[in-house]
Design an enzyme around this catalytic site. Sequence first.
Site, PDB file in Angstrom:
ATOM      1  N   ALA A  68      22.208  56.666 -13.265  1.00 63.36           N
ATOM      2  CA  ALA A  68      22.901  56.296 -12.025  1.00 63.36           C
ATOM      3  C   ALA A  68      21.992  55.386 -11.219  1.00 63.36           C
ATOM      4  O   ALA A  68      20.761  55.541 -11.242  1.00 63.36           O
ATOM      5  CB  ALA A  68      23.218  57.549 -11.221  1.00 63.36           C
ATOM      6  N   GLY A 113      22.529  59.386 -16.067  1.00 62.73           N
ATOM      7  CA  GLY A 113      23.934  58.983 -16.252  1.00 62.73           C
ATOM      8  C   GLY A 113      24.177  58.211 -17.539  1.00 62.73           C
ATOM      9  O   GLY A 113      25.272  58.260 -18.099  1.00 62.73           O
ATOM     10  N   GLU A 116      24.584  60.829 -20.013  1.00 63.21           N
ATOM     11  CA  GLU A 116      25.880  61.501 -19.778  1.00 63.21           C
ATOM     12  C   GLU A 116      27.023  60.682 -20.365  1.00 63.21           C
ATOM     13  O   GLU A 116      27.964  61.236 -20.935  1.00 63.21           O
ATOM     14  CB  GLU A 116      26.090  61.721 -18.267  1.00 63.21           C
ATOM     15  CG  GLU A 116      25.132  62.774 -17.724  1.00 63.21           C
ATOM     16  CD  GLU A 116      25.276  62.981 -16.223  1.00 63.21           C
ATOM     17  OE1 GLU A 116      25.011  62.027 -15.467  1.00 63.21           O
ATOM     18  OE2 GLU A 116      25.650  64.081 -15.807  1.00 63.21           O
ATOM     19  N   GLU A 136      16.714  63.774 -13.622  1.00 62.28           N
ATOM     20  CA  GLU A 136      17.255  64.178 -12.322  1.00 62.28           C
ATOM     21  C   GLU A 136      16.373  65.176 -11.571  1.00 62.28           C
ATOM     22  O   GLU A 136      16.221  65.097 -10.354  1.00 62.28           O
ATOM     23  CB  GLU A 136      18.660  64.801 -12.502  1.00 62.28           C
ATOM     24  CG  GLU A 136      19.775  63.782 -12.597  1.00 62.28           C
ATOM     25  CD  GLU A 136      19.970  63.214 -13.987  1.00 62.28           C
ATOM     26  OE1 GLU A 136      19.094  63.386 -14.857  1.00 62.28           O
ATOM     27  OE2 GLU A 136      21.008  62.565 -14.213  1.00 62.28           O
TER      28      GLU A 136
HETATM   29  N1  COA Z   1      18.618  52.868 -10.586  1.00 55.56           N
HETATM   30  C1  COA Z   1      18.387  51.691  -9.983  1.00 55.56           C
HETATM   31  N2  COA Z   1      17.493  50.801 -10.433  1.00 55.56           N
HETATM   32  C2  COA Z   1      16.839  51.130 -11.560  1.00 55.56           C
HETATM   33  C3  COA Z   1      17.023  52.338 -12.238  1.00 55.56           C
HETATM   34  C4  COA Z   1      17.981  53.230 -11.709  1.00 55.56           C
HETATM   35  N3  COA Z   1      18.263  54.379 -12.294  1.00 55.56           N
HETATM   36  N4  COA Z   1      16.212  52.387 -13.303  1.00 55.56           N
HETATM   37  C5  COA Z   1      15.535  51.224 -13.305  1.00 55.56           C
HETATM   38  N5  COA Z   1      15.906  50.471 -12.257  1.00 55.56           N
HETATM   39  C6  COA Z   1      15.454  49.133 -11.896  1.00 55.56           C
HETATM   40  C7  COA Z   1      14.059  49.170 -11.294  1.00 55.56           C
HETATM   41  O1  COA Z   1      14.141  49.459  -9.913  1.00 55.56           O
HETATM   42  C8  COA Z   1      13.589  47.756 -11.574  1.00 55.56           C
HETATM   43  O2  COA Z   1      14.205  46.884 -10.659  1.00 55.56           O
HETATM   44  P1  COA Z   1      13.327  45.667  -9.973  1.00 55.56           P
HETATM   45  O3  COA Z   1      12.858  44.835 -11.145  1.00 55.56           O
HETATM   46  O4  COA Z   1      14.294  44.985  -9.093  1.00 55.56           O
HETATM   47  O5  COA Z   1      12.193  46.345  -9.280  1.00 55.56           O
HETATM   48  C9  COA Z   1      14.198  47.459 -12.934  1.00 55.56           C
HETATM   49  O6  COA Z   1      15.292  48.353 -13.080  1.00 55.56           O
HETATM   50  C10 COA Z   1      13.245  47.675 -14.091  1.00 55.56           C
HETATM   51  O7  COA Z   1      12.752  49.001 -14.012  1.00 55.56           O
HETATM   52  P2  COA Z   1      11.198  49.391 -14.003  1.00 55.56           P
HETATM   53  O8  COA Z   1      11.057  50.725 -13.372  1.00 55.56           O
HETATM   54  O9  COA Z   1      10.396  48.273 -13.419  1.00 55.56           O
HETATM   55  O10 COA Z   1      10.924  49.456 -15.577  1.00 55.56           O
HETATM   56  P3  COA Z   1       9.784  50.302 -16.298  1.00 55.56           P
HETATM   57  O11 COA Z   1       9.785  49.853 -17.701  1.00 55.56           O
HETATM   58  O12 COA Z   1       8.519  50.265 -15.522  1.00 55.56           O
HETATM   59  O13 COA Z   1      10.319  51.824 -16.232  1.00 55.56           O
HETATM   60  C11 COA Z   1      11.956  53.602 -16.407  1.00 55.56           C
HETATM   61  C12 COA Z   1      11.482  52.202 -16.901  1.00 55.56           C
HETATM   62  C13 COA Z   1      13.315  53.887 -17.061  1.00 55.56           C
HETATM   63  C14 COA Z   1      10.917  54.652 -16.822  1.00 55.56           C
HETATM   64  C15 COA Z   1      12.078  53.572 -14.855  1.00 55.56           C
HETATM   65  O14 COA Z   1      12.835  52.436 -14.489  1.00 55.56           O
HETATM   66  C16 COA Z   1      12.731  54.779 -14.262  1.00 55.56           C
HETATM   67  O15 COA Z   1      12.128  55.840 -14.188  1.00 55.56           O
HETATM   68  N6  COA Z   1      14.002  54.634 -13.812  1.00 55.56           N
HETATM   69  C17 COA Z   1      14.727  55.686 -13.173  1.00 55.56           C
HETATM   70  C18 COA Z   1      15.305  56.612 -14.191  1.00 55.56           C
HETATM   71  C19 COA Z   1      16.046  57.752 -13.529  1.00 55.56           C
HETATM   72  O16 COA Z   1      15.483  58.527 -12.781  1.00 55.56           O
HETATM   73  N7  COA Z   1      17.341  57.849 -13.832  1.00 55.56           N
HETATM   74  C20 COA Z   1      18.162  58.918 -13.405  1.00 55.56           C
HETATM   75  C21 COA Z   1      18.865  58.607 -12.160  1.00 55.56           C
HETATM   76  S1  COA Z   1      19.818  60.024 -11.676  1.00 55.56           S
END
Ligand code: COA
Length: 265
Positions: A68, A113, A116, A136
Site C-alpha cells: 500500500a 498489499g 495480498e 505492516e
Molecule cells: N509506499 C509508498 N512509496 C513507496 C513504498 C510504499 N509502500 N515502497 C517504496 N516506495 C517508494 C520510496 O518512497 C521511494 O520513493 P522516492 O524515490 O520518491 O524516495 C521509491 O519507492 C523507491 O524505494 P526505496 O525505499 O528508495 O527503495 P529501496 O530499494 O531502498 O527499498 C524497500 C525497497 C521495499 C525495502 C522499501 O522501499 C520499503 O521498505 N518500502 C515499504 C514497504 C512496506 O512497508 N510496505 C507495506 C506497506 S503497508
Amino acid sequence: MSRPYETIKTKKEQITTWITLNRPDKLNAINATMLQELSEALDTTEKDTNIRCVIITGEGEKAFSAGADITELQKLTQETAAEFSRKGQQVFSQVETLSKPVVAAINGYTLGGGLELALACDFRLASIDAELGFPEMKLGIIPGWGGTQRLAWTVGVAEAKRLIMLGDRVKAEEALNMGLVDKVVPPNKLKAEAEALAQRLCECPPTALKYAKHAINSGTQGSLEAGLKKETDFFTLLFSTKETKERIEAFGSRETKKRETVKSE
Ligand code: COA
C-alpha cells in the site's frame, strides 16, 4: 475498449490479458487510483468473453509491488481507515471471484498489499529474486486487504503468524517450500513461464475451470466475510493509537530526510 490508465497497463495477448502495476519509481506501491483502475480493468476483463486468463505483474525489475502507498496510510484516521481497508478487500475479492483464472507473475519485492494481491490470485509464479513479506507490523498496523485471512489459508496458521506477527521476509525459494508460491523461475523466464501457464489454463474448459475455482475457494475459506470484517475492525482500531501514527509517520520523515540529503549534495 478500456480507458487509458495512469497507474496500470493492460495488454491483450490473444486470449490472455496482462495487467501490469505501473508505478515503477514507487516500486508499484498501490494507491487509491491504482485500486480503482485495477477494479475497472477486472470488470472489463470479466465482460470480455474472448479473454480466458489474466496475468498480473509489476513494471520494472525491482518490484511486483512494495505494498500500500504509505503516503496514503499517513493520512488515514480511525474514520477513514475502515473504508481504506474495505476498498482494498473488495478489489482483491474481485480478483479472487473473477470467473477466469488469474496468475500472479511475481518479480522482486512483493510486500504488504502487493502480497495480498498475489494471494488473491489463483497461481503464483515467482522470479528467483522475489522477496515476499508483510512489513505492516513495523508500521504498527496489520494487513488490511485480506492478508490475515488468505495467508493463513495458503500457508497455514503457523507460517502466517511468523510472516505477519514477526514480519519475517522470505526469498522465492523459501516461499516455494512453504507453499506461498507455486514455482520459482529465473527472472528472464518469468514472462514466458506465465504465458505457458496461461496457455494451459486457456486450454481447459472455461465453465468447469470457473466452477472449480469457486468451489475450491469457497470450500477452503470458511467464513471469509466474517474474517474480512474482523480484519477491517482491527485495522481501523489501530488508527486510534499513537504508536501506529508514529510508526507510519516515521516512513515519511525517512523520505523527507532522503530528499534533504539529495538537495544538499
Ligand atoms: N509506499 C509508498 N512509496 C513507496 C513504498 C510504499 N509502500 N515502497 C517504496 N516506495 C517508494 C520510496 O518512497 C521511494 O520513493 P522516492 O524515490 O520518491 O524516495 C521509491 O519507492 C523507491 O524505494 P526505496 O525505499 O528508495 O527503495 P529501496 O530499494 O531502498 O527499498 C524497500 C525497497 C521495499 C525495502 C522499501 O522501499 C520499503 O521498505 N518500502 C515499504 C514497504 C512496506 O512497508 N510496505 C507495506 C506497506 S503497508
